[in-house]
Motif scaffolding. Structure first.
Motif, PDB file in Angstrom:
ATOM      1  N   PHE A 103      -9.697  -1.628   0.851  1.00  0.00           N
ATOM      2  CA  PHE A 103      -8.517  -1.207   0.101  1.00  0.00           C
ATOM      3  C   PHE A 103      -8.958  -0.143  -0.903  1.00  0.00           C
ATOM      4  O   PHE A 103      -9.878  -0.362  -1.691  1.00  0.00           O
ATOM      5  CB  PHE A 103      -7.929  -2.438  -0.603  1.00  0.00           C
ATOM      6  N   CYS A 142       0.832  -1.210   0.000  1.00  0.00           N
ATOM      7  CA  CYS A 142       0.000   0.000   0.000  1.00  0.00           C
ATOM      8  C   CYS A 142       0.866   1.259   0.000  1.00  0.00           C
ATOM      9  O   CYS A 142       0.590   2.216  -0.734  1.00  0.00           O
ATOM     10  CB  CYS A 142      -0.930   0.007   1.214  1.00  0.00           C
ATOM     11  N   MET A 199      -5.575   1.700   3.349  1.00  0.00           N
ATOM     12  CA  MET A 199      -6.130   0.469   3.906  1.00  0.00           C
ATOM     13  C   MET A 199      -6.772   0.766   5.256  1.00  0.00           C
ATOM     14  O   MET A 199      -6.167   1.413   6.112  1.00  0.00           O
ATOM     15  CB  MET A 199      -5.025  -0.575   4.081  1.00  0.00           C
TER      16      MET A 199
END
Length: 375
Positions: free
Chosen positions: A342, A321, A328
């Motif tokens: 997400f 990420c 997230m």
């Protein structure tokens, strides 16, 4: 030469010398005489005492107030001599500092770095070899079990199909486990290089769903995907990072969902596309949930590996990420299930054509105007 200089440095604990423009020593303090083991250093040429660089002209050093260093071993001691020109007093000052211990530590550090690099390369080679040696036969097993499932006689399907699915899914889980370890290593050592390109998130989600569908069938868990979108979600990102994030989240959902359902919800939040991975599993206890939320927000800097319910996978998710600038979040009710969300930015629709300037990484909009309209 000013007497004030002599009195100031006579008793310094480091060797100090004054040189004229010809390199003749005009003054040497007590420490210098002890180190060079001579009471009569004055009026000697510095080039006769130490290996003074031929390219260095002392008259130029003095006239231009230049400064340079030279490291010289004297006996068992290594000295770093600093030579500084002083045009005002028409001399060059020379001071020596014992760097023996420093250089010894530097050599030890360089050796340690070299050994660490060798170990890192060995780890890299080992992981690559193990990954290849394990993945290759597992892929063969996966391929042949899928072939056998398709060829089972209808009369025997109910009896043998579950066994073949179990073999096939176990192979897939082992492959995912090796991929997880390999990607975690690549991210930690910063040797993973993302490739940013146009990605259809619908296709990425569908591919990941397909990879887990037979596993859901084996575990008798309802596994669905829903797209609440008016058009295909196009994003500019590293496709492998996105697919790895989804695979880890879905794999975790299956790990903690013994019965019930797992669903993927894909929807538009405005400037981002979100994917919810929802499960009806065990959920996360309150104490771990607090740590997990702080971890994804960046407040918690520790490791999650000691927490069984999160493990290596979510650390890898966080690193992926960060790599693609995705977001997230997690919601959970202990005993009822969890939702991992997400989010990734959508591709700008205004950019209908993008040309990358290799020299400056500038992106140009298509325009009839003169070059220079940039974003």
């Amino acid at each position: 030469m000013e007497d004030i200089f002599k009195s100031a440095i006579e008793n310094l604990p480091v060797p100090a010398l004054f040189l004229n423009e010809k390199g003749i020593i005009k003054f040497a303090n007590i420490t210098a005489k002890e180190i060079f083991n001579s009471d009569k250093l004055e009026e000697k040429n510095i080039r006769d005492i130490i290996p003074f660089p031929e390219t260095k002209k002392i008259d130029e050093i003095i006239s231009c107030d230049q400064k340079f260093n030279i490291i010289i071993p004297i006996g068992e001691i290594l000295f770093d001599f600093v030579i500084k020109g002083n045009n005002k007093f028409n001399l060059a000052q020379m001071y020596g500092f014992d760097v023996t211990d420093l250089k010894r530590k530097e050599r030890a550090l360089n050796l340690a770095i070299s050994q660490a690099d060798e170990v890192k390369q060995m780890e890299k080679d080992f992981l690559a070899k193990v990954s290849h040696e394990v993945r290759s036969p597992l892929l063969v097993i996966e391929g042949f079990t899928e072939l056998l499932i398709g060829e089972i006689d209808n009369n025997l399907r109910d009896e043998f199909e579950p066994f073949f699915y179990a073999i096939n899914n176990s192979g897939k889980r082992l492959i995912r486990a090796f991929d997880l370890v390999l990607h975690n290593y690549q991210l930690h050592t910063r040797i993973y290089h993302p490739i940013f390109e146009k990605v259809n998130l619908r296709e990425a989600v569908q591919n990941t769903h397909k990879a887990f569908y037979s596993f859901a069938t084996e575990k008798k868990i309802k596994f669905t995907t829903h797209f609440n979108l008016t058009e295909d979600p196009i994003i500019e990102t590293d496709q492998n990072s996105v697919e790895q994030i989804l695979a880890i989240l879905i794999n975790n959902a299956f790990s903690f969902t013994l019965q019930g359902k797992i669903s993927l919800q894909v929807y538009d939040t405005g400037d981002k596309i979100a994917v919810d991975v929802m499960d009806s599993g065990t959920g996360i206890p309150d104490d771990l949930f607090g740590i997990l939320n702080r971890y994804f927000s960046g407040e918690y800097k520790g490791s999650l590996s000691s927490y069984e319910i999160t493990g290596l996978g979510l650390e890898t998710v966080k690193m992926f990420c960060d790599l693609i600038e995705a977001e997230m979040t997690v919601k959970t009710v202990y005993g009822e299930g969890s939702v991992f969300t997400f989010k990734v930015k959508k591709m700008n629709k205004k950019i209908t054509e993008k040309k990358e300037n290799q020299a400056s990484n500038i992106y140009y909009l298509p325009s009839t105007k003169k070059p220079g309209n940039v974003i």
